[in-house]
Scaffold this motif. Sequence first.
Motif, PDB file in Angstrom:
ATOM      1  N   ILE A   7       0.013   2.833   8.195  1.00  0.00           N
ATOM      2  CA  ILE A   7      -0.667   3.912   7.636  1.00  0.00           C
ATOM      3  C   ILE A   7      -1.669   4.571   8.723  1.00  0.00           C
ATOM      4  N   ALA A   8      -1.214   6.058   8.649  1.00  0.00           N
ATOM      5  CA  ALA A   8      -1.959   6.996   9.519  1.00  0.00           C
ATOM      6  C   ALA A   8      -2.873   7.769   8.767  1.00  0.00           C
ATOM      7  N   THR A   9      -4.290   7.745   9.273  1.00  0.00           N
ATOM      8  CA  THR A   9      -5.078   8.578   8.739  1.00  0.00           C
ATOM      9  C   THR A   9      -5.106   9.828   9.583  1.00  0.00           C
ATOM     10  N   LEU A  10      -5.024  10.905   9.102  1.00  0.00           N
ATOM     11  CA  LEU A  10      -4.817  12.199   9.817  1.00  0.00           C
ATOM     12  C   LEU A  10      -6.296  12.634   9.834  1.00  0.00           C
TER      13      LEU A  10
ATOM     14  N   ALA B 237      10.994   4.505  12.534  1.00  0.00           N
ATOM     15  CA  ALA B 237      11.471   5.604  13.311  1.00  0.00           C
ATOM     16  C   ALA B 237      10.792   5.458  14.696  1.00  0.00           C
ATOM     17  N   PRO B 238      11.810   6.027  15.623  1.00  0.00           N
ATOM     18  CA  PRO B 238      11.572   5.784  16.955  1.00  0.00           C
ATOM     19  C   PRO B 238      10.065   6.321  17.533  1.00  0.00           C
ATOM     20  N   TRP B 239       9.679   7.493  16.999  1.00  0.00           N
ATOM     21  CA  TRP B 239       8.116   7.665  17.404  1.00  0.00           C
ATOM     22  C   TRP B 239       7.454   6.817  16.957  1.00  0.00           C
ATOM     23  N   VAL B 240       7.392   6.496  15.609  1.00  0.00           N
ATOM     24  CA  VAL B 240       6.385   5.422  15.310  1.00  0.00           C
ATOM     25  C   VAL B 240       6.367   3.994  15.963  1.00  0.00           C
TER      26      VAL B 240
ATOM     27  N   GLN C   7       0.796  -1.267   0.033  1.00  0.00           N
ATOM     28  CA  GLN C   7       0.138  -0.049   0.061  1.00  0.00           C
ATOM     29  C   GLN C   7       0.889   1.252  -0.002  1.00  0.00           C
ATOM     30  N   CYS C   8       1.980   1.290   0.538  1.00  0.00           N
ATOM     31  CA  CYS C   8       2.978   2.401   0.740  1.00  0.00           C
ATOM     32  C   CYS C   8       4.113   2.445  -0.367  1.00  0.00           C
ATOM     33  N   ILE C   9       4.126   3.305  -1.031  1.00  0.00           N
ATOM     34  CA  ILE C   9       5.130   3.532  -2.125  1.00  0.00           C
ATOM     35  C   ILE C   9       6.165   4.043  -1.289  1.00  0.00           C
ATOM     36  N   GLY C  10       5.996   5.058  -0.326  1.00  0.00           N
ATOM     37  CA  GLY C  10       7.318   5.893   0.398  1.00  0.00           C
ATOM     38  C   GLY C  10       6.600   6.060   1.797  1.00  0.00           C
ATOM     39  N   THR C  11       7.551   6.423   2.568  1.00  0.00           N
ATOM     40  CA  THR C  11       7.277   6.714   3.816  1.00  0.00           C
ATOM     41  C   THR C  11       7.655   7.788   4.634  1.00  0.00           C
TER      42      THR C  11
ATOM     43  N   GLU D  11      -4.105  10.142   4.127  1.00  0.00           N
ATOM     44  CA  GLU D  11      -3.426   9.124   4.866  1.00  0.00           C
ATOM     45  C   GLU D  11      -1.946   9.008   4.398  1.00  0.00           C
ATOM     46  N   VAL D  12      -1.357   8.752   5.437  1.00  0.00           N
ATOM     47  CA  VAL D  12       0.302   9.144   5.403  1.00  0.00           C
ATOM     48  C   VAL D  12       0.739   7.795   5.921  1.00  0.00           C
ATOM     49  N   CYS D  13       1.663   7.302   4.762  1.00  0.00           N
ATOM     50  CA  CYS D  13       2.589   6.015   5.297  1.00  0.00           C
ATOM     51  C   CYS D  13       3.641   6.388   6.199  1.00  0.00           C
ATOM     52  N   LEU D  14       3.722   5.626   7.500  1.00  0.00           N
ATOM     53  CA  LEU D  14       4.775   6.172   8.246  1.00  0.00           C
ATOM     54  C   LEU D  14       6.168   5.101   8.408  1.00  0.00           C
TER      55      LEU D  14
END
Length: 95
Positions: free
Chosen positions: A67-70, A82-85, A35-39, A75-78
């Motif tokens: 995948i985060a829905t804002l 990443a430490p916060w993710v 689903q995610c091309i880039g993050t 929708e943003v691929c995380l």
Amino acid sequence: MKDKAVAVVMILLFISAMGTKGKALPRSAMELRCQCIGTHSKFIHPKFIHNVNLIPSGPHCKNVEVIATLTDGREVCLEPTAPWVKLVIKAILDK
């Protein structure tokens, strides 16, 4: 008479079972690609995140996808590394 009815029912069941073999699932039932091309790895404040979906790796994609829905509907691929993710994923899994 009963024997004929039973035979007809058995034949119909056999034919219907043969007809279902080898049918593919509709495309909406299974997604066969990532689903995610880039993050995105920059921090997003939790107040802007409405929902988070964690999709484990599998035959559809070798990557774990987050995948985060804002709150504005995007929708943003995380980036899962990443430490916060990682903290967000841990919080979800702990619930």
